[in-house]
Motif scaffolding. Sequence first.
Motif, short mmCIF file in Angstrom:
data_model
loop_
_atom_site.label_atom_id
_atom_site.label_comp_id
_atom_site.label_asym_id
_atom_site.label_seq_id
_atom_site.Cartn_x
_atom_site.Cartn_y
_atom_site.Cartn_z
N ALA A 112 0.84 -1.20 0.00
CA ALA A 112 0.00 0.00 0.00
C ALA A 112 0.87 1.26 0.00
O ALA A 112 0.59 2.22 -0.72
N ARG A 113 1.93 1.25 0.78
CA ARG A 113 2.84 2.40 0.81
C ARG A 113 3.52 2.57 -0.55
O ARG A 113 3.63 3.67 -1.06
N MET A 114 3.96 1.47 -1.13
CA MET A 114 4.65 1.54 -2.42
C MET A 114 3.72 2.04 -3.52
O MET A 114 4.14 2.79 -4.40
N ALA A 115 2.45 1.66 -3.45
CA ALA A 115 1.47 2.12 -4.44
C ALA A 115 1.26 3.63 -4.34
O ALA A 115 0.87 4.27 -5.31
N GLU A 116 1.55 4.19 -3.17
CA GLU A 116 1.46 5.64 -2.96
C GLU A 116 2.78 6.33 -3.28
O GLU A 116 2.94 7.53 -3.06
N GLY A 117 3.77 5.56 -3.75
CA GLY A 117 5.07 6.14 -4.12
C GLY A 117 6.02 6.30 -2.96
O GLY A 117 7.01 7.02 -3.06
N GLN A 118 5.74 5.63 -1.85
CA GLN A 118 6.58 5.73 -0.66
C GLN A 118 7.43 4.47 -0.51
O GLN A 118 7.14 3.44 -1.10
N GLN A 119 8.45 4.57 0.34
CA GLN A 119 9.25 3.40 0.66
C GLN A 119 8.37 2.33 1.29
O GLN A 119 7.39 2.63 1.96
N CYS A 120 8.76 1.08 1.12
CA CYS A 120 7.98 -0.02 1.67
C CYS A 120 7.91 0.03 3.20
O CYS A 120 6.93 -0.39 3.79
N ASP A 121 8.94 0.56 3.80
CA ASP A 121 9.01 0.62 5.27
C ASP A 121 9.26 2.08 5.66
O ASP A 121 10.24 2.68 5.20
N PRO A 122 8.42 2.66 6.50
CA PRO A 122 8.61 4.07 6.87
C PRO A 122 9.91 4.33 7.61
O PRO A 122 10.38 5.47 7.67
N ARG A 123 10.52 3.30 8.16
CA ARG A 123 11.79 3.47 8.88
C ARG A 123 12.99 3.42 7.94
O ARG A 123 14.11 3.62 8.34
#
Length: 160
Positions: free
Chosen positions: A141-152
């Motif tokens: 879900a994060r990757m689909a939003e263009g973010q890293q897979c892990d927020p850390r």
Amino acid sequence: MTIRTQEEIVSRVWALRANRGDIFGFREEVLVEALDLEHARQVITPRHPGEWTQRVDHETYARNYLRFAAGKILEHRGNSASRSVDKLSELAWLLGRDDIAAGMGRAGYPMYGAPKVTAFADGFGWPLLDDLDGDDRRALARMAEGQQCDPRGCERGCAD
């Protein structure tokens, strides 16, 4: 679901070849498997015609391939994820869903194509995250939003 006609598929194969829109043949692979032997002979020469196998259930193949594509994204497999996006886009076209193919085209390609694969799943109304465990569900879900897979932070290759 109704797929394209045999003639439409043959025309698309020739168009991909003419426009060099499928350098590695990933899209063509999807299309050729949808052809009967008579039409396949128009675009390929099988080594053993008696062994020709035509895929019949394209929807089940697309659903299964969607899960495979999600796995490649989560594994941070750049080339494999790219191939998966190409094949899913061609499956959308094959299944007569130009709207989904166009939606995938509009989606960006950050994070191994996760937005494009999500556009495919959402367009068909198919679950993408349901059979994933909690960590993978959040990562995709994060990757689909263009973010890293892990927020850390990601040690496997994600980058903001």
